[in-house]
Design a protein around this motif. Structure first.
Motif, PDB file in Angstrom:
ATOM      1  N   ASN A   1       1.833   1.296  26.722  1.00  0.00           N
ATOM      2  CA  ASN A   1       2.761   1.539  25.534  1.00  0.00           C
ATOM      3  C   ASN A   1       2.924   2.895  25.350  1.00  0.00           C
ATOM      4  O   ASN A   1       4.318   3.535  25.155  1.00  0.00           O
ATOM      5  CB  ASN A   1       2.185   1.007  24.088  1.00  0.00           C
ATOM      6  CG  ASN A   1       2.397  -0.569  24.149  1.00  0.00           C
ATOM      7  OD1 ASN A   1       1.114  -1.233  23.999  1.00  0.00           O
ATOM      8  ND2 ASN A   1       3.478  -1.273  24.398  1.00  0.00           N
ATOM      9  N   LYS A   2       1.930   3.847  25.649  1.00  0.00           N
ATOM     10  CA  LYS A   2       2.207   5.270  25.356  1.00  0.00           C
ATOM     11  C   LYS A   2       2.755   6.194  26.193  1.00  0.00           C
ATOM     12  O   LYS A   2       3.474   7.127  26.249  1.00  0.00           O
ATOM     13  CB  LYS A   2       0.819   5.895  24.931  1.00  0.00           C
ATOM     14  CG  LYS A   2       0.052   5.245  23.471  1.00  0.00           C
ATOM     15  CD  LYS A   2      -1.082   5.605  23.213  1.00  0.00           C
ATOM     16  CE  LYS A   2      -1.668   5.035  22.040  1.00  0.00           C
ATOM     17  NZ  LYS A   2      -3.391   4.847  22.119  1.00  0.00           N
TER      18      LYS A   2
ATOM     19  N   GLY B   1       5.386  -2.659  14.928  1.00  0.00           N
ATOM     20  CA  GLY B   1       4.554  -3.191  16.138  1.00  0.00           C
ATOM     21  C   GLY B   1       3.727  -4.097  15.543  1.00  0.00           C
ATOM     22  O   GLY B   1       3.122  -3.879  14.388  1.00  0.00           O
TER      23      GLY B   1
ATOM     24  N   SER C   1       0.812  -8.953  26.056  1.00  0.00           N
ATOM     25  CA  SER C   1       1.036  -8.398  25.009  1.00  0.00           C
ATOM     26  C   SER C   1       0.585  -9.499  23.663  1.00  0.00           C
ATOM     27  O   SER C   1       0.514 -10.663  24.138  1.00  0.00           O
ATOM     28  CB  SER C   1       2.397  -7.991  24.349  1.00  0.00           C
ATOM     29  OG  SER C   1       3.316  -9.156  24.377  1.00  0.00           O
TER      30      SER C   1
ATOM     31  N   PRO D   1      -6.725  -7.610  15.821  1.00  0.00           N
ATOM     32  CA  PRO D   1      -6.562  -6.043  15.434  1.00  0.00           C
ATOM     33  C   PRO D   1      -7.722  -5.585  14.627  1.00  0.00           C
ATOM     34  O   PRO D   1      -8.319  -4.489  14.652  1.00  0.00           O
ATOM     35  CB  PRO D   1      -5.264  -5.733  14.845  1.00  0.00           C
ATOM     36  CG  PRO D   1      -4.417  -6.894  15.205  1.00  0.00           C
ATOM     37  CD  PRO D   1      -5.701  -8.191  15.352  1.00  0.00           C
TER      38      PRO D   1
ATOM     39  N   THR E   1      -2.111  -6.042  25.527  1.00  0.00           N
ATOM     40  CA  THR E   1      -3.482  -5.968  25.022  1.00  0.00           C
ATOM     41  C   THR E   1      -4.273  -6.286  26.336  1.00  0.00           C
ATOM     42  O   THR E   1      -5.585  -6.375  26.300  1.00  0.00           O
ATOM     43  CB  THR E   1      -3.579  -7.064  24.090  1.00  0.00           C
ATOM     44  OG1 THR E   1      -2.998  -8.254  24.662  1.00  0.00           O
ATOM     45  CG2 THR E   1      -3.096  -6.766  22.753  1.00  0.00           C
TER      46      THR E   1
ATOM     47  N   GLU F   1      -3.461  -0.291  26.139  1.00  0.00           N
ATOM     48  CA  GLU F   1      -2.297   0.207  25.104  1.00  0.00           C
ATOM     49  C   GLU F   1      -1.898   1.461  25.583  1.00  0.00           C
ATOM     50  O   GLU F   1      -0.758   2.095  25.253  1.00  0.00           O
ATOM     51  CB  GLU F   1      -3.074   0.412  23.787  1.00  0.00           C
ATOM     52  CG  GLU F   1      -3.777   1.514  23.872  1.00  0.00           C
ATOM     53  CD  GLU F   1      -5.416   1.069  24.298  1.00  0.00           C
ATOM     54  OE1 GLU F   1      -5.484   0.108  24.546  1.00  0.00           O
ATOM     55  OE2 GLU F   1      -6.464   2.190  24.216  1.00  0.00           O
TER      56      GLU F   1
ATOM     57  N   ASP G   1       2.923  -4.412  21.811  1.00  0.00           N
ATOM     58  CA  ASP G   1       1.581  -4.012  22.139  1.00  0.00           C
ATOM     59  C   ASP G   1       0.766  -4.577  23.136  1.00  0.00           C
ATOM     60  O   ASP G   1       0.559  -5.783  23.211  1.00  0.00           O
ATOM     61  CB  ASP G   1       0.863  -4.263  20.681  1.00  0.00           C
ATOM     62  CG  ASP G   1       1.200  -3.618  19.422  1.00  0.00           C
ATOM     63  OD1 ASP G   1       1.592  -2.438  19.622  1.00  0.00           O
ATOM     64  OD2 ASP G   1       1.505  -4.196  18.204  1.00  0.00           O
TER      65      ASP G   1
ATOM     66  N   ILE H   1       0.588  -4.756  15.927  1.00  0.00           N
ATOM     67  CA  ILE H   1      -0.773  -4.617  15.615  1.00  0.00           C
ATOM     68  C   ILE H   1      -0.747  -3.471  14.218  1.00  0.00           C
ATOM     69  O   ILE H   1      -1.613  -3.522  13.308  1.00  0.00           O
ATOM     70  CB  ILE H   1      -1.483  -3.813  16.700  1.00  0.00           C
ATOM     71  CG1 ILE H   1      -1.785  -5.091  17.787  1.00  0.00           C
ATOM     72  CG2 ILE H   1      -2.711  -3.207  16.514  1.00  0.00           C
ATOM     73  CD1 ILE H   1      -2.489  -4.410  19.121  1.00  0.00           C
ATOM     74  N   SER H   2       0.310  -2.389  14.216  1.00  0.00           N
ATOM     75  CA  SER H   2       0.275  -1.580  13.250  1.00  0.00           C
ATOM     76  C   SER H   2       0.532  -2.204  11.929  1.00  0.00           C
ATOM     77  O   SER H   2       0.069  -1.862  10.845  1.00  0.00           O
ATOM     78  CB  SER H   2       1.169  -0.096  13.497  1.00  0.00           C
ATOM     79  OG  SER H   2       2.674  -0.827  13.595  1.00  0.00           O
TER      80      SER H   2
END
Lengths: 375, 132
Positions: free
Chosen positions: B92-93, A33, B62, A324, B40, B89, B38, A35-36
């Motif tokens: 996504n989860k 990903g 995203s 981020p 946003t 976010e 991700d 951001i990570s």
């Protein structure tokens, strides 16, 4: 023409990469990903396949005057084993490409690393100018297809690379380059990068780049090293305020407008684009590249979106992202000089809505110098 | 492999619908969030807005890209999930649970029958993947 892939394509697939087409190449845009991966580079380390970038060797008796004429930075100031950021400029002072010029240790050669999208154009540019100056003895060799390029970036880049080389990396200054072995592979290791972190760019024979990738990933995994795609490469460089050719730089944009006047070595004499840049320096550039952050929610300001100052369109967004590291939405814009100053408001047209922003100084992010080995 | 939940209806633009009486609860699918990466930013219609099946009614963005959210059914928006607007976010989860996006009071319930069921959506995703 179908897009090209690097020798690491199957490695990227196995690591779960998603791919995009970029400059004629199929490259990983993200693995875990964006951001990570971004945060991994800021806090630990990330490994990038940069096999799409171009490498050109310039050698010969007159390599130095040739490069002095074709680039605005002072190539004569480069000692062996050092590198400089520079550009190719057209006669109007616009940017043909932005480049890194390395003076390769132990040889009389210069390694010029260019953008993937511009490799062919740059080679034509170099060859055209060589033929216009037959008095110069210069050899230009495209090494792109024979060179693997990886970047290892982040505060743990040095400890990770340290496992794999006997060279004392602590002695390699920022923008230094050394010829050594990494994991037994003949590699040029440069302390350069495009993330705003400490780190290295490694050049090796293309047939060894998979071995080099595997060795670095394995050595780095206990320290939290992850592979990083072009998505986070972009968000990292935006936070660091670094320009991307095609966004902040183009043949219609000069280094003075882009806030990169420091690449111009005015003391060194003639170079292509000098007259136009002198005029622009004396009159003041009509546009300026500025940083901004959104002060209200409104989505991501993307390349090309109109920018207003006092209800008048004064320019366009060149790049934008969610940051981020900072938890803000940030961007860069090329705007009329009269509107440009930190603290001044801007409005960004995102889809059909004007979103409030304020100009801030670049870069958005600067690493703490405690981890830097800069000399 | 993206999760496709049984008992929901699906659009070709990767929204899901859960029917609760005369109300459609709407979100985006696990496939959609995974493709976007991700998330946003979200823009959702205000309660009271009337939407027509197939119309763009919002934006999901995203780091990579922005795309429209399409109304899977016609009706009046009676609630928008402001918690997920504040924390995008979550899409996504938890795309099928916490990240429901809007509730629409159905004005043409027969439209629901034109949406794919889970089995048809799985097949649609497989065909999409084969074409890529």
């Amino acid at each position: 023409m179908s897009p090209k892939v690097t020798p690491l394509y199957e490695r990227h697939r196995a690591l779960g990469a998603r791919f995009i087409e970029f400059a004629g190449w199929t490259m990983p845009v993200q693995y875990e990903g964006i951001i990570s991966e971004h945060l991994a580079v800021r806090t630990r380390a990330g490994l990038f396949d940069l096999g799409h970038m171009g490498q050109v060797i310039v050698r010969g008796k007159d390599a130095l005057p040739f490069l002095q004429y074709l680039t605005p930075n002072d190539v004569a100031a480069l000692s062996a084993g050092k590198a400089q950021y520079s550009m190719f400029l057209n006669s109007s002072g616009g940017v043909v490409d932005d480049i890194i010029v390395y003076r390769v240790p132990d040889t009389a050669e210069y390694l010029v690393v260019v953008n993937a999208a511009n490799t062919e154009k740059d080679l034509e540019w170099l060859n055209d100018h060589r033929s216009q100056h037959p008095e110069w003895s210069v050899e230009i060799e495209d090494m792109s297809a024979r060179t693997g390029m990886l970047a290892l970036q982040g505060p743990l880049a040095e400890p990770i690379l340290h496992y794999l080389t006997s060279f004392d990396l602590g002695t390699l200054p920022s923008f230094g380059i050394v010829r050594t072995e990494v994991a037994g592979i003949a590699t040029l290791v440069a302390r350069t990068g495009y993330t705003g972190e400490d780190g290295f760019e490694c050049y090796c024979p293309i047939e060894r780049v998979v071995d080099l990738w595997d060795a670095i990933l394995e050595a780095g995994q206990p320290l939290g090293l992850v592979p990083v795609g072009l998505g986070a490469r972009d968000t990292l460089r935006i936070e660091a305020g670094l320009p991307l050719y095609g966004n902040e730089l183009s043949p219609e944009i000069t280094p003075l407008e882009a806030g990169l006047g420091w690449v111009i070595a005015w003391h060194k004499g003639a170079f292509l684009g000098r007259e136009a840049l002198e005029r622009q320096r004396d009159q003041g550039p009509p546009r300026r590249l500025v940083g901004f952050e959104l002060v209200e929610r409104g989505g991501i300001p993307r390349h090309g979106y109109p920018v207003q100052f006092e209800s008048v369109v004064v320019g366009t967004v060149t790049s934008g992202t969610v940051s981020p590291t900072l938890g803000k939405t940030i961007g860069m814009a090329l705007i009329a000089r009269r509107a440009a100053a930190p603290g001044r408001p801007l409005e960004i047209l995102i889809r059909d809505r004007l979103v409030k922003a304020v100009q801030v100084k670049l870069p958005f992010y600067r690493r703490s110098r405690s981890t830097s080995r800069s000399v | 492999m993206a999760e496709v939940r049984d008992g929901l209806r699906y659009t070709r633009t990767h929204e899901w619908v859960r029917i609760e009486g005369d109300v459609a609860v709407v979100g985006v699918t696990d496939f959609a969030q995974s493709e976007l990466g991700d998330i946003t930013y979200l823009e959702l219609p205000e309660p009271g807005t009337t939407v027509k099946q197939g119309d763009s009614m919002g934006v999901i963005e995203s780091v990579k890209a922005a795309s429209d959210i399409y109304a899977p059914v016609s009706g009046e928006v009676i609630e928008a999930n402001t918690a997920v607007v504040d924390s995008p976010e979550v899409v996504n989860k938890s795309p099928y649970d916490d990240a429901w996006l809007v509730k629409i009071k159905l004005s043409a319930p027969e439209e629901v029958d034109r949406l794919m069921d889970a089995e048809a959506y799985r097949k649609f995703l497989a065909e999409t993947a084969a074409m890529a």
